[in-house]
Design a protein around this motif. Structure first.
Motif, PDB file in Angstrom:
ATOM      1  N   VAL A  62      -4.722  14.975   0.628  1.00  0.00           N
ATOM      2  CA  VAL A  62      -4.001  13.781   0.184  1.00  0.00           C
ATOM      3  C   VAL A  62      -4.771  12.527   0.604  1.00  0.00           C
ATOM      4  O   VAL A  62      -4.870  11.562  -0.145  1.00  0.00           O
ATOM      5  CB  VAL A  62      -2.558  13.771   0.737  1.00  0.00           C
TER       6      VAL A  62
ATOM      7  N   VAL B 145      -6.027   9.559  -1.826  1.00  0.00           N
ATOM      8  CA  VAL B 145      -5.645   8.167  -1.591  1.00  0.00           C
ATOM      9  C   VAL B 145      -6.900   7.276  -1.543  1.00  0.00           C
ATOM     10  O   VAL B 145      -6.921   6.171  -2.096  1.00  0.00           O
ATOM     11  CB  VAL B 145      -4.823   8.073  -0.282  1.00  0.00           C
TER      12      VAL B 145
ATOM     13  N   LYS C 115       2.862   6.711  -6.775  1.00  0.00           N
ATOM     14  CA  LYS C 115       1.847   7.369  -7.589  1.00  0.00           C
ATOM     15  C   LYS C 115       1.508   8.767  -7.133  1.00  0.00           C
ATOM     16  O   LYS C 115       1.022   9.581  -7.909  1.00  0.00           O
ATOM     17  CB  LYS C 115       0.559   6.524  -7.581  1.00  0.00           C
ATOM     18  N   LEU C 116       1.704   9.050  -5.831  1.00  0.00           N
ATOM     19  CA  LEU C 116       1.143  10.294  -5.316  1.00  0.00           C
ATOM     20  C   LEU C 116       2.142  11.139  -4.521  1.00  0.00           C
ATOM     21  O   LEU C 116       2.289  12.324  -4.758  1.00  0.00           O
ATOM     22  CB  LEU C 116      -0.063   9.955  -4.428  1.00  0.00           C
TER      23      LEU C 116
ATOM     24  N   THR D 126       2.858   1.842  -3.270  1.00  0.00           N
ATOM     25  CA  THR D 126       2.003   2.299  -4.366  1.00  0.00           C
ATOM     26  C   THR D 126       1.656   3.775  -4.197  1.00  0.00           C
ATOM     27  O   THR D 126       1.741   4.570  -5.139  1.00  0.00           O
ATOM     28  CB  THR D 126       0.703   1.470  -4.423  1.00  0.00           C
ATOM     29  N   ILE D 127       1.289   4.158  -2.979  1.00  0.00           N
ATOM     30  CA  ILE D 127       0.930   5.550  -2.717  1.00  0.00           C
ATOM     31  C   ILE D 127       2.129   6.473  -2.959  1.00  0.00           C
ATOM     32  O   ILE D 127       1.994   7.545  -3.550  1.00  0.00           O
ATOM     33  CB  ILE D 127       0.425   5.705  -1.261  1.00  0.00           C
TER      34      ILE D 127
ATOM     35  N   PHE E 288      -7.503   3.081  -1.659  1.00  0.00           N
ATOM     36  CA  PHE E 288      -6.812   2.650  -0.439  1.00  0.00           C
ATOM     37  C   PHE E 288      -7.570   3.128   0.798  1.00  0.00           C
ATOM     38  O   PHE E 288      -7.200   4.092   1.448  1.00  0.00           O
ATOM     39  CB  PHE E 288      -5.367   3.180  -0.422  1.00  0.00           C
TER      40      PHE E 288
ATOM     41  N   GLU F 158      -7.803   1.733   3.586  1.00  0.00           N
ATOM     42  CA  GLU F 158      -7.162   1.429   4.871  1.00  0.00           C
ATOM     43  C   GLU F 158      -6.333   2.597   5.405  1.00  0.00           C
ATOM     44  O   GLU F 158      -5.891   2.552   6.540  1.00  0.00           O
ATOM     45  CB  GLU F 158      -6.318   0.154   4.776  1.00  0.00           C
ATOM     46  N   ILE F 159      -6.126   3.608   4.583  1.00  0.00           N
ATOM     47  CA  ILE F 159      -5.412   4.798   5.070  1.00  0.00           C
ATOM     48  C   ILE F 159      -6.365   5.626   5.925  1.00  0.00           C
ATOM     49  O   ILE F 159      -7.352   6.172   5.432  1.00  0.00           O
ATOM     50  CB  ILE F 159      -4.901   5.665   3.891  1.00  0.00           C
TER      51      ILE F 159
ATOM     52  N   MET G 124      -8.158   6.540  -4.839  1.00  0.00           N
ATOM     53  CA  MET G 124      -7.337   5.526  -5.507  1.00  0.00           C
ATOM     54  C   MET G 124      -7.686   4.127  -4.996  1.00  0.00           C
ATOM     55  O   MET G 124      -7.114   3.134  -5.466  1.00  0.00           O
ATOM     56  CB  MET G 124      -5.846   5.800  -5.229  1.00  0.00           C
TER      57      MET G 124
ATOM     58  N   VAL H  76       0.838  -1.201   0.000  1.00  0.00           N
ATOM     59  CA  VAL H  76       0.000   0.000   0.000  1.00  0.00           C
ATOM     60  C   VAL H  76       0.872   1.251   0.000  1.00  0.00           C
ATOM     61  O   VAL H  76       0.694   2.153  -0.837  1.00  0.00           O
ATOM     62  CB  VAL H  76      -0.937   0.001   1.240  1.00  0.00           C
ATOM     63  N   ILE H  77       1.847   1.295   0.918  1.00  0.00           N
ATOM     64  CA  ILE H  77       2.674   2.494   1.068  1.00  0.00           C
ATOM     65  C   ILE H  77       3.497   2.741  -0.192  1.00  0.00           C
ATOM     66  O   ILE H  77       3.579   3.867  -0.689  1.00  0.00           O
ATOM     67  CB  ILE H  77       3.596   2.356   2.305  1.00  0.00           C
TER      68      ILE H  77
END
Lengths: 86, 86
Positions: free
Chosen positions: B22, B26, A65-66, A61-62, B31, B33-34, B29, A58-59
């Motif tokens: 942000v 996220v 991409k971001l 990818t974020i 995710f 779980e953030i 996208m 997850v981290i």
């Protein structure tokens, strides 16, 4: 639950004009012992538990991409597992 | 010579709209779980040896006066002594 800290900095080969400006200001304040300042971004991220995919996945990818521009910036992260008592 | 890392973050009671934005991105996208993202500044500072004053003193003065807005932000720092062989 995880606490993740992400540090994004310019790659060594990339000029950091913001850091240069801060270094100039620090020298004008009389702190000549400051040789170099590089400025980056810092993210504190709370991630809840998930079964589908790993926190690392997850981290990354974020970040890719971001959070980071991977052409100019590199990142590193620390994952800390937080125990929750209910 | 010292390598100093400074982390500047908003105090807990201060809203972080950039982090909120942000987090929204996220989630879009996929995710979910953030749970939370807070954004701060990160400084990598090289300090040369000095006899007049301690590195802590230099770093704290710079943070208080320049790097952090102490009304809204708090900072922490790590100092690492670097041995130089000539």
């Amino acid at each position: 639950m995880y606490n993740v800290k992400v540090y994004v900095t310019y790659k060594e080969s990339i000029l950091d004009p913001q850091g240069e400006a801060v270094r100039g200001a620090v020298h004008r304040m009389g702190f000549d012992e400051i040789e170099d300042i590089r400025i980056g971004k810092y993210f504190e991220i709370k991630v809840s538990d998930t079964d589908d995919r790993s926190v690392e996945e997850v981290i990354e990818t974020i970040c890719d991409k971001l959070l980071a521009n991977v052409v100019m910036e590199s990142y590193r992260y620390e994952i800390e597992r937080v125990k929750e008592t209910v």
